[in-house]
Design a protein around this motif. Structure first.
Motif, PDB file in Angstrom:
ATOM      1  N   LEU A 296      41.437  53.813  39.978  1.00  0.00           N
ATOM      2  CA  LEU A 296      41.197  53.699  41.700  1.00  0.00           C
ATOM      3  C   LEU A 296      41.163  52.517  42.343  1.00  0.00           C
ATOM      4  O   LEU A 296      42.063  51.825  43.202  1.00  0.00           O
ATOM      5  N   LYS A 297      40.751  51.666  41.355  1.00  0.00           N
ATOM      6  CA  LYS A 297      40.423  50.697  41.974  1.00  0.00           C
ATOM      7  C   LYS A 297      41.305  48.665  40.981  1.00  0.00           C
ATOM      8  O   LYS A 297      40.761  48.092  40.707  1.00  0.00           O
ATOM      9  N   ARG A 298      41.967  49.483  40.822  1.00  0.00           N
ATOM     10  CA  ARG A 298      43.055  48.575  39.689  1.00  0.00           C
ATOM     11  C   ARG A 298      43.461  47.685  39.541  1.00  0.00           C
ATOM     12  O   ARG A 298      42.895  46.599  38.814  1.00  0.00           O
ATOM     13  N   GLU A 299      43.628  47.510  41.241  1.00  0.00           N
ATOM     14  CA  GLU A 299      43.442  45.381  41.471  1.00  0.00           C
ATOM     15  C   GLU A 299      42.604  44.938  41.264  1.00  0.00           C
ATOM     16  O   GLU A 299      42.342  43.350  40.636  1.00  0.00           O
ATOM     17  N   PRO A 300      41.118  45.015  41.508  1.00  0.00           N
ATOM     18  CA  PRO A 300      40.134  44.077  42.012  1.00  0.00           C
ATOM     19  C   PRO A 300      39.781  44.115  40.351  1.00  0.00           C
ATOM     20  O   PRO A 300      39.043  43.020  39.797  1.00  0.00           O
ATOM     21  N   ILE A 301      39.417  44.963  39.597  1.00  0.00           N
ATOM     22  CA  ILE A 301      39.002  45.394  38.179  1.00  0.00           C
ATOM     23  C   ILE A 301      39.545  44.664  36.879  1.00  0.00           C
ATOM     24  O   ILE A 301      39.736  43.435  36.795  1.00  0.00           O
ATOM     25  N   ARG A 302      41.367  44.336  37.592  1.00  0.00           N
ATOM     26  CA  ARG A 302      42.069  44.056  36.797  1.00  0.00           C
ATOM     27  C   ARG A 302      41.627  42.242  36.304  1.00  0.00           C
ATOM     28  O   ARG A 302      41.717  41.526  35.878  1.00  0.00           O
ATOM     29  N   SER A 303      41.745  42.003  37.933  1.00  0.00           N
ATOM     30  CA  SER A 303      41.402  40.758  38.356  1.00  0.00           C
ATOM     31  C   SER A 303      40.364  40.390  37.789  1.00  0.00           C
ATOM     32  O   SER A 303      40.479  38.703  37.112  1.00  0.00           O
ATOM     33  N   ILE A 304      39.139  40.452  37.494  1.00  0.00           N
ATOM     34  CA  ILE A 304      38.356  40.378  37.051  1.00  0.00           C
ATOM     35  C   ILE A 304      38.601  40.486  35.182  1.00  0.00           C
ATOM     36  O   ILE A 304      37.879  39.890  34.575  1.00  0.00           O
ATOM     37  N   ILE A 305      39.173  41.610  34.792  1.00  0.00           N
ATOM     38  CA  ILE A 305      39.298  41.144  33.385  1.00  0.00           C
ATOM     39  C   ILE A 305      40.194  40.437  32.833  1.00  0.00           C
ATOM     40  O   ILE A 305      39.889  39.516  32.345  1.00  0.00           O
ATOM     41  N   ASP A 306      41.062  39.674  34.020  1.00  0.00           N
ATOM     42  CA  ASP A 306      42.555  38.159  33.932  1.00  0.00           C
ATOM     43  C   ASP A 306      41.109  37.478  33.606  1.00  0.00           C
ATOM     44  O   ASP A 306      41.735  36.245  32.638  1.00  0.00           O
ATOM     45  N   ALA A 307      40.479  37.023  34.743  1.00  0.00           N
ATOM     46  CA  ALA A 307      40.076  36.168  34.481  1.00  0.00           C
ATOM     47  C   ALA A 307      38.756  36.435  33.323  1.00  0.00           C
ATOM     48  O   ALA A 307      38.226  34.861  33.669  1.00  0.00           O
ATOM     49  N   PHE A 308      38.166  37.091  33.408  1.00  0.00           N
ATOM     50  CA  PHE A 308      37.182  36.839  31.856  1.00  0.00           C
ATOM     51  C   PHE A 308      37.843  36.561  30.610  1.00  0.00           C
ATOM     52  O   PHE A 308      36.959  36.190  30.031  1.00  0.00           O
ATOM     53  N   GLY A 309      38.591  37.399  29.702  1.00  0.00           N
ATOM     54  CA  GLY A 309      40.112  37.532  29.227  1.00  0.00           C
ATOM     55  C   GLY A 309      40.619  35.272  28.938  1.00  0.00           C
ATOM     56  O   GLY A 309      40.875  35.607  27.826  1.00  0.00           O
ATOM     57  N   ALA A 310      41.107  35.431  30.379  1.00  0.00           N
ATOM     58  CA  ALA A 310      41.189  33.581  30.510  1.00  0.00           C
ATOM     59  C   ALA A 310      39.992  32.804  30.131  1.00  0.00           C
ATOM     60  O   ALA A 310      40.514  32.170  28.865  1.00  0.00           O
ATOM     61  N   VAL A 311      38.492  33.064  29.999  1.00  0.00           N
ATOM     62  CA  VAL A 311      37.593  32.084  29.374  1.00  0.00           C
ATOM     63  C   VAL A 311      37.367  32.313  28.133  1.00  0.00           C
ATOM     64  O   VAL A 311      37.701  31.550  27.486  1.00  0.00           O
ATOM     65  N   VAL A 312      37.667  33.273  27.902  1.00  0.00           N
ATOM     66  CA  VAL A 312      37.648  33.856  26.207  1.00  0.00           C
ATOM     67  C   VAL A 312      38.544  33.287  25.051  1.00  0.00           C
ATOM     68  O   VAL A 312      38.418  32.605  24.274  1.00  0.00           O
ATOM     69  N   ALA A 313      39.930  33.731  26.053  1.00  0.00           N
ATOM     70  CA  ALA A 313      41.233  32.843  25.417  1.00  0.00           C
ATOM     71  C   ALA A 313      40.813  31.145  25.618  1.00  0.00           C
ATOM     72  O   ALA A 313      41.598  30.778  24.446  1.00  0.00           O
ATOM     73  N   ALA A 314      40.133  30.599  26.662  1.00  0.00           N
ATOM     74  CA  ALA A 314      40.324  29.060  26.345  1.00  0.00           C
ATOM     75  C   ALA A 314      40.008  28.182  24.779  1.00  0.00           C
ATOM     76  O   ALA A 314      38.786  29.123  24.430  1.00  0.00           O
ATOM     77  N   PRO A 315      40.583  27.123  24.754  1.00  0.00           N
ATOM     78  CA  PRO A 315      39.587  27.090  23.486  1.00  0.00           C
ATOM     79  C   PRO A 315      38.160  25.944  23.642  1.00  0.00           C
ATOM     80  O   PRO A 315      37.895  26.181  24.616  1.00  0.00           O
ATOM     81  N   GLY A 316      37.588  26.499  22.826  1.00  0.00           N
ATOM     82  CA  GLY A 316      36.253  25.880  22.712  1.00  0.00           C
ATOM     83  C   GLY A 316      34.887  26.575  23.674  1.00  0.00           C
ATOM     84  O   GLY A 316      33.820  26.615  23.497  1.00  0.00           O
ATOM     85  N   GLN A 317      35.829  27.503  23.670  1.00  0.00           N
ATOM     86  CA  GLN A 317      34.571  29.083  24.610  1.00  0.00           C
ATOM     87  C   GLN A 317      34.466  29.943  23.808  1.00  0.00           C
ATOM     88  O   GLN A 317      33.878  30.449  24.750  1.00  0.00           O
ATOM     89  N   THR A 318      34.753  30.143  22.290  1.00  0.00           N
ATOM     90  CA  THR A 318      34.698  30.796  21.624  1.00  0.00           C
ATOM     91  C   THR A 318      34.214  31.256  21.155  1.00  0.00           C
ATOM     92  O   THR A 318      33.811  32.568  20.319  1.00  0.00           O
ATOM     93  N   GLY A 319      33.048  30.191  21.778  1.00  0.00           N
ATOM     94  CA  GLY A 319      31.337  30.132  19.697  1.00  0.00           C
ATOM     95  C   GLY A 319      30.302  30.208  20.251  1.00  0.00           C
ATOM     96  O   GLY A 319      29.846  29.676  19.157  1.00  0.00           O
ATOM     97  N   ALA A 320      30.397  30.967  21.345  1.00  0.00           N
ATOM     98  CA  ALA A 320      29.113  30.705  22.093  1.00  0.00           C
ATOM     99  C   ALA A 320      28.226  31.812  21.624  1.00  0.00           C
ATOM    100  O   ALA A 320      27.957  32.484  20.666  1.00  0.00           O
TER     101      ALA A 320
END
Ligand code: PRP
Length: 224
Positions: free
Chosen positions: A200-224
């Motif tokens: 029902l809310k595909r666009e706003p939810i997808r943009s949050i998932i994508d923003a989170f995903g970019a942080v997780v995939a960024a080098p040095g961000q995964t060892g928290a």
């Protein structure tokens, strides 16, 4: 409106940078505010402050569109958390709030010997489903004692032979003269999304998932 369920403490603290990457800033501090619905800088995004064990329930039944919860909590919540047929879509391992779930005993308890002997172990834990599955897979007979916190006490006062609990630094075990004898699994926090909300809310939810995903995939961000 997008509603995100979070628990106070470590998960909330480690989620703040992820939210920031999605342009979301929570306007209240859940540690000091008594409010359970927190506004953000985005008028159409709000955060619910719920007990960690309740996050999957809120998301599954649509009280929240999405949430962040530990793998331990998801496994205990049960259902088809991996397959999604329980109404929970699990798009990302956020690699935050990392720890492990382990078996620990008093330093003077010979766990390996007890297991070899086929002894019936009394195991105290908040993680009954994980413990049951683990010991069944090893063929070890256990009597599980459900506790809701301070598991480390149980072996010290003779309530249990062993505990199954989260271990992060190991400081709590050391402070109570317990030793880790088996590592059951590594734990980290996952993003979970209500499947109907995703449709029902595909666009706003997808943009949050994508923003989170970019942080997780960024080098040095995964060892928290
Ligand atoms: C968890 C866990 C241990 C402790 C382990 O408790 O139950 O007691 O952290 O961390 P450590 O290895 O770094 O010492 P938490 O503080 O999350 O509270 P809880 O008892 O409510 O689970």
């Amino acid at each position: 409106m997008i509603t995100i369920a979070l628990s106070k403490g470590r998960i909330f603290e480690e989620t703040v940078p992820l939210l920031a990457a999605a342009g979301i800033r929570v306007l209240d501090d859940p540690e000091t505010s008594r409010k359970l619905i927190l506004d953000t800088n985005q008028p159409d995004v709000r955060v619910l402050v719920v007990r960690a064990t309740d996050v999957p329930t809120y998301v599954q039944f649509g009280g929240a569109d999405m949430g962040i919860t530990g793998k331990d909590t998801l496994l205990e919540h049960g259902g088809d958390w991996g397959g999604g047929s329980a109404g929970l879509f699990q798009p990302l391992d956020l690699q935050i709030a990392k720890c492990r779930i382990s078996v620990a005993v008093r330093a003077d308890f010979d766990y390996a010997y007890a297991v070899r002997q086929g002894a019936r172990l009394r195991v105290a834990t908040k993680y009954v489903a994980i413990a049951r599955e683990f010991f069944a897979s090893k063929g070890v007979h256990v009597d599980l004692i459900k506790l809701y916190g301070s598991m480390e006490l149980a072996p010290l006062v003779g309530l249990a032979d062993a505990i199954v609990d989260l271990v992060s630094t190991g400081n709590t075990l050391r402070a109570n003269n317990l030793i880790e004898v088996e590592r059951i699994m590594d734990i980290s926090s996952r993003l979970i999304v209500n499947q109907a909300a995703l449709k029902l809310k595909r666009e706003p939810i997808r943009s949050i998932i994508d923003a989170f995903g970019a942080v997780v995939a960024a080098p040095g961000q995964t060892g928290a």
